[in-house]
Scaffold this motif. Structure first.
Motif, PDB file in Angstrom:
ATOM      1  N   PRO A   8      74.986 -24.632  37.578  1.00  0.00           N
ATOM      2  CA  PRO A   8      75.569 -23.835  38.426  1.00  0.00           C
ATOM      3  C   PRO A   8      75.477 -22.249  37.669  1.00  0.00           C
ATOM      4  CG  PRO A   8      77.373 -24.766  37.228  1.00  0.00           C
ATOM      5  CD  PRO A   8      76.086 -25.514  36.856  1.00  0.00           C
ATOM      6  N   ASP A   9      75.311 -21.374  38.806  1.00  0.00           N
ATOM      7  CA  ASP A   9      75.303 -19.912  38.433  1.00  0.00           C
ATOM      8  C   ASP A   9      76.247 -19.320  39.500  1.00  0.00           C
ATOM      9  OD1 ASP A   9      73.820 -19.722  40.644  1.00  0.00           O
ATOM     10  OD2 ASP A   9      72.116 -18.891  39.486  1.00  0.00           O
ATOM     11  N   GLY A  10      76.014 -17.771  39.241  1.00  0.00           N
ATOM     12  CA  GLY A  10      76.882 -17.120  40.279  1.00  0.00           C
ATOM     13  C   GLY A  10      78.349 -16.986  40.078  1.00  0.00           C
ATOM     14  N   ALA A  11      78.650 -17.222  38.676  1.00  0.00           N
ATOM     15  CA  ALA A  11      80.003 -17.200  38.243  1.00  0.00           C
ATOM     16  C   ALA A  11      80.468 -15.936  38.222  1.00  0.00           C
ATOM     17  CB  ALA A  11      80.250 -17.933  36.873  1.00  0.00           C
ATOM     18  N   ASN A  12      81.835 -15.733  38.175  1.00  0.00           N
ATOM     19  CA  ASN A  12      82.387 -14.349  37.728  1.00  0.00           C
ATOM     20  C   ASN A  12      82.419 -13.778  36.267  1.00  0.00           C
ATOM     21  OD1 ASN A  12      83.083 -14.029  40.543  1.00  0.00           O
ATOM     22  ND2 ASN A  12      85.489 -14.554  40.252  1.00  0.00           N
ATOM     23  N   THR A  13      82.220 -12.477  36.121  1.00  0.00           N
ATOM     24  CA  THR A  13      82.001 -11.967  34.666  1.00  0.00           C
ATOM     25  C   THR A  13      82.951 -10.908  34.664  1.00  0.00           C
ATOM     26  OG1 THR A  13      80.075 -10.763  35.036  1.00  0.00           O
ATOM     27  CG2 THR A  13      79.807 -13.010  34.702  1.00  0.00           C
ATOM     28  N   THR A  14      83.389 -10.521  33.524  1.00  0.00           N
ATOM     29  CA  THR A  14      84.060  -9.292  33.227  1.00  0.00           C
ATOM     30  C   THR A  14      83.269  -8.405  32.361  1.00  0.00           C
ATOM     31  OG1 THR A  14      85.076 -10.261  31.279  1.00  0.00           O
ATOM     32  CG2 THR A  14      86.349 -10.422  33.338  1.00  0.00           C
ATOM     33  N   PHE A  15      82.028  -9.026  31.933  1.00  0.00           N
ATOM     34  CA  PHE A  15      81.080  -7.980  31.184  1.00  0.00           C
ATOM     35  C   PHE A  15      79.750  -7.667  31.548  1.00  0.00           C
ATOM     36  CE2 PHE A  15      80.825 -12.514  30.084  1.00  0.00           C
ATOM     37  CZ  PHE A  15      79.652 -12.868  30.120  1.00  0.00           C
ATOM     38  N   PHE A  16      79.458  -7.989  32.782  1.00  0.00           N
ATOM     39  CA  PHE A  16      78.103  -7.822  33.338  1.00  0.00           C
ATOM     40  C   PHE A  16      78.446  -7.131  34.726  1.00  0.00           C
ATOM     41  CE2 PHE A  16      75.988 -11.411  31.029  1.00  0.00           C
ATOM     42  CZ  PHE A  16      75.133 -10.509  30.385  1.00  0.00           C
ATOM     43  N   PHE A  29      77.288 -13.257  38.204  1.00  0.00           N
ATOM     44  CA  PHE A  29      76.039 -13.523  37.034  1.00  0.00           C
ATOM     45  C   PHE A  29      75.090 -14.560  37.625  1.00  0.00           C
ATOM     46  CE2 PHE A  29      75.117 -14.512  32.163  1.00  0.00           C
ATOM     47  CZ  PHE A  29      73.833 -13.938  32.465  1.00  0.00           C
ATOM     48  N   PHE A  30      73.961 -14.275  37.835  1.00  0.00           N
ATOM     49  CA  PHE A  30      72.926 -15.134  38.284  1.00  0.00           C
ATOM     50  C   PHE A  30      71.595 -15.587  37.325  1.00  0.00           C
ATOM     51  CE2 PHE A  30      75.110 -13.648  41.877  1.00  0.00           C
ATOM     52  CZ  PHE A  30      75.334 -14.741  42.698  1.00  0.00           C
TER      53      PHE A  30
END
Length: 360
Positions: A8-16, A29-30
């Motif tokens: 899986p990708d497309g998760a939420n991030t706080t650093f990108f 993030f993909f």
């Protein structure tokens, strides 16, 4: 570069930085760099469950249990087929199924002794003999009772996560006029359970199709036993909704009508599966045997009927349960009249964790 498996990708991030697809304030993030940590995390969990697993064991389990991904072709989603393809490798990683599959091939043992605790201190002293002819059991539901009555079995339902899936239409060869059925399979992976399976029911909660008379459906056990559930029944009727196939019902599915809500006898007896190992990959196979109508399997499950494992202590008080998959177990005993259990002191049961082969 060929893909091995899809994470899986497309998760939420706080650093990108980047595109916030959901509008929740966290950019997504993909790409390979996003999916690889998910796959690595699942591999770590698998190694934690089965410490002796090799990298090949882990990747094999991921491959064999991956979810086939549908490729967008000719304006519609088309199944790429089970196994490897250059669109998604072996498919989308399923952590639950991969973990269950890996545990199937790892086996351990629980062994112990039942003794006469003459001084009541909970420890076996040199003068305290083993106690023979006591029943020891694996307390699957942890209720402190030995549930071994086939007339009143325990039940547990396992849901498929490989849904929804379209049922492809049959194809007609215009030259030979031969029909090739459109077939789809959906799996349920069950990790090892220390039980005696005595029966099985198949539940098709939602299967949509505009001509049920074109369909055949079969359940295939991990051992390869094929049980035909329904064969070209219902003419031009629509759908299976809340349909349970069970041997104990008096109404045959062949005499019923759509949408088949309720309990029905399958074409073949599910009783032939009694005694087989519940652990493994269970497959529902559905075929459309005529052209012009299509459908979808949206939800299905199997319900296992079983009793708990039990054994009798030897003349020396020894007992053992072998061929157990990794996991937590609760061991209990059936006490006898005029005997008082001194250890363990909680409800006559003792928790045991099997983590690797030959752990006693």
């Amino acid at each position: 570069m060929k893909p091995g498996i899809t994470g899986p990708d497309g998760a939420n991030t706080t650093f990108f930085g980047g595109f916030d697809q959901e509008g929740d304030g966290f950019p997504n993030f993909f790409g390979t760099s996003a999916s690889a940590p998910h796959v690595a995390a699942v591999a770590a969990l698998m190694l934690q469950v089965v410490p002796q697993a090799t990298p090949e064991d882990i990747f094999d389990a991921m491959q064999l249990t991956a979810l086939d991904i549908f490729n967008f072709s000719n304006g519609s989603l088309q199944p790429t087929g089970l196994g490897f393809d250059f669109f998604s490798g072996y498919g989308l990683l399923r952590a639950d199924a991969a973990l269950a599959y890996l545990s199937l091939n790892a086996r351990g043992e629980i062994a112990g002794i039942k003794f006469l605790d003459l001084d009541g201190d909970g420890e076996q002293d040199p003068n305290e003999p083993g106690a023979g002819d006591f029943t020891i059991y694996v307390d699957h539901n942890r209720d402190g009772q030995f549930n071994n009555d086939p007339a009143n079995p325990l039940r547990q339902t396992f849901e498929s996560s490989v849904v929804p899936l379209p049922i492809p239409d049959a194809t007609l060869n215009p030259i030979t006029q031969t029909v090739t059925p459109g077939t789809i399979t959906s799996q349920i992976v069950i990790g090892g359970l220390a039980v005696n399976m005595i029966g099985l029911e198949v539940n098709i909660e939602i299967l949509t199709h505009t001509s049920t008379g074109q369909l055949t459906a079969s359940l295939i056990s991990p051992a390869g036993t094929r049980v035909e559930l329904v064969t070209n029944t219902g003419g031009g009727g629509n759908n299976f909704l809340g349909t349970t196939f069970a041997d104990d019902d008096s109404v045959a599915i062949s005499t019923a009508s759509s949408p088949y809500t309720g309990r029905f006898q399958p074409v073949d007896s599910l009783g032939q599966l009694a005694g087989e190992d519940l652990a493994g990959v269970w497959t529902l196979e559905i075929s459309d045997n005529a052209a012009l109508n299509v459908g979808q399997i949206r939800d299905w499950s199997i319900t296992a009927l079983f009793t708990e494992l039990g054994t009798t202590t030897s003349a020396y008080g020894t007992f053992s349960f072998g061929d157990l998959p990794p996991g937590p177990y609760t061991i209990g005993e059936v006490n006898k009249v005029n005997f008082e259990q001194t250890t363990p002191v909680l409800q006559g049961t003792s928790p045991v964790l099997v983590t690797e082969v030959d752990m006693a």
